[in-house]
Design a protein around this motif. Structure first.
Motif, short mmCIF file in Angstrom:
data_model
loop_
_atom_site.label_atom_id
_atom_site.label_comp_id
_atom_site.label_asym_id
_atom_site.label_seq_id
_atom_site.Cartn_x
_atom_site.Cartn_y
_atom_site.Cartn_z
N GLU A 51 -44.07 55.14 80.09
CA GLU A 51 -44.50 55.62 78.60
C GLU A 51 -43.39 55.63 77.70
O GLU A 51 -43.43 55.10 76.83
N ARG A 52 -42.33 55.81 78.24
CA ARG A 52 -41.09 55.89 77.02
C ARG A 52 -40.73 54.48 76.50
O ARG A 52 -40.50 54.24 75.33
N GLU A 53 -40.64 53.43 77.50
CA GLU A 53 -40.46 52.27 77.03
C GLU A 53 -41.61 51.51 76.52
O GLU A 53 -41.26 50.77 75.25
N LEU A 54 -42.75 51.90 76.70
CA LEU A 54 -43.97 51.59 75.81
C LEU A 54 -43.89 51.99 74.38
O LEU A 54 -44.25 51.11 73.28
N LEU A 55 -43.57 53.34 74.17
CA LEU A 55 -43.62 53.82 73.08
C LEU A 55 -42.42 53.17 71.99
O LEU A 55 -42.46 52.73 70.86
N LEU A 56 -41.31 52.71 72.77
CA LEU A 56 -40.13 52.04 72.15
C LEU A 56 -40.54 50.47 71.81
O LEU A 56 -40.22 50.10 70.62
N ALA A 57 -41.22 50.05 72.66
CA ALA A 57 -41.87 48.70 72.44
C ALA A 57 -42.60 48.59 71.06
O ALA A 57 -42.52 47.77 70.27
N ARG A 58 -43.36 49.69 70.89
CA ARG A 58 -44.37 49.81 69.77
C ARG A 58 -43.50 49.92 68.61
O ARG A 58 -44.04 49.43 67.52
N GLU A 59 -42.56 50.94 68.73
CA GLU A 59 -41.76 50.93 67.39
C GLU A 59 -41.21 49.74 66.95
O GLU A 59 -40.83 49.52 65.85
N ARG A 60 -40.65 48.72 68.05
CA ARG A 60 -40.07 47.62 67.63
C ARG A 60 -41.08 46.38 67.44
O ARG A 60 -40.56 45.51 67.09
N GLY A 61 -42.18 46.81 67.29
CA GLY A 61 -43.34 46.00 67.22
C GLY A 61 -43.56 44.85 68.17
O GLY A 61 -43.85 43.62 67.79
N LEU A 62 -43.09 45.10 69.30
CA LEU A 62 -43.34 44.08 70.46
C LEU A 62 -44.85 44.20 71.03
O LEU A 62 -45.20 45.20 71.20
N SER A 63 -45.32 43.09 71.28
CA SER A 63 -46.53 42.88 71.68
C SER A 63 -46.37 43.25 73.31
O SER A 63 -46.27 42.29 74.15
N ARG A 79 -46.80 39.63 75.12
CA ARG A 79 -45.30 39.03 75.32
C ARG A 79 -44.96 39.75 76.67
O ARG A 79 -44.41 39.03 77.42
N LEU A 80 -44.85 40.98 76.82
CA LEU A 80 -44.49 41.54 77.88
C LEU A 80 -45.82 42.50 78.77
O LEU A 80 -46.24 43.10 78.06
N LEU A 81 -45.87 42.14 80.03
CA LEU A 81 -46.86 42.84 80.75
C LEU A 81 -46.29 43.68 81.90
O LEU A 81 -45.66 42.98 82.84
#
Length: 291
Positions: free
Chosen positions: A49-61, A114-116
């Motif tokens: 969950e923390r990693e997904l939040l970070l990915a969203r902050e970075r604009g990663l799909s 990009r990342l699943l």
């Protein structure tokens, strides 16, 4: 004339073919799959969950698919990140298989992903034997599980391309011996990276995302020694894209009907040699709406 068929090899060979096809398909569309394995209660959902939040902050799909024997709890938690999330209920099956994963991605996974991240069923035995078409295999272990975990589950840790120690915020309280754990990991998987994480304090958050993104950018991954051997400690050869044979500690090979105790403590007899299982009997997808 009687023909002897090695069912475990046939079943796993079928999975390997499905994994190869899925990896090829996802790679062609620019999607990298990360397979997360751990025992129940390791904290992988909290960390993810923390990693997904970070990915969203970075604009990663990114997107996440999580598998459990029952309940939608993990998907509900992961959906708070705001990224596409899907829950798969395995109805007692102790692992995901490549064909199963492919069916549940079809029509759901956004083309731009990009990342699943695939959160496998909480279990360090069965999931270790099944290639899901991943490009990065990550094994997590919490500080509460004991330093000898890698030695008890050599196939799971021996085939990891990244090992994450979780819940480090309570390491001192449980007297976790980090040096001993690292030594045991290196004993079964020389050279693999081991990193410290805590979803509570934020230690190590971003390591998983950074390593996954690096693979998406073409970086080489760690090659476990076990993946190149004729057979690992459990009579097993495996790794992303490699064939394998897997035997349980009791000598019962996957690929035939056996009484198997799952992560929730229930004994479950399941014939792994099903010719072409009904996807609805294998797992039920539950799409979680996100913002």
């Amino acid at each position: 004339m009687c023909r002897v068929v090695d069912l475990k090899q046939a079943v796993l060979a079928k999975n390997e073919a499905a994994a190869h096809a899925l990896r090829t398909e996802l790679t062609a569309r620019g999607t990298v799959t990360i397979n997360l394995l751990s025992s129940p209660g390791s904290g992988k959902t909290a960390l993810l969950e923390r990693e997904l939040l970070l990915a969203r902050e970075r604009g990663l799909s990114v997107a996440a698919l999580t598998a459990d024997l029952a309940t939608e709890n993990d998907a509900v938690r992961l959906a708070r990140s705001g990224v596409p999330v899907k829950q798969v209920l395995t109805d007692g099956l102790c692992h995901l298989e490549a064909g199963m994963l492919g069916r549940h991605l079809d029509g759901w996974l956004p083309e731009s992903t990009r990342l699943l991240f695939v959160e496998n069923v909480g279990n360090l035995v069965c999931p270790a034997s099944y290639d899901l078409g991943e490009s990065l295999r990550v094994v997590l272990a919490s500080v509460t599980e004991g330093e000898d975990k890698p030695l008890k589950y050599p196939t799971a840790f021996g085939l990891a391309q990244l090992v994450l120690i979780t819940k480090t915020d309570i390491a001192e309280a449980v007297e976790f011996d980090e040096d001993a754990f690292r030594a045991h990991v290196q004993q079964v998987n020389p050279g693999v990276e081991v990193a410290l994480t805590s979803a509570r304090t934020g230690e190590g958050i971003g390591i998983l995302l950074d390593r996954a993104n690096a693979v998406a950018n073409g970086a080489a991954t760690h090659t476990p020694v076990m993946a190149g051997q004729g057979a690992g400690p459990n009579g097993h050869t495996h790794g992303p894209g490699a064939g394998h044979i897997h035997d349980h500690a009791d000598g019962q090979g996957h690929g035939h009907a056996d009484d198997h105790e799952h992560a929730d403590g229930r004994a479950h007899a399941h014939p792994h040699a099903h010719p072409d299982p009904d996807p609805q009997a294998q797992a039920r997808p539950i799409a979680v709406q996100t913002r």
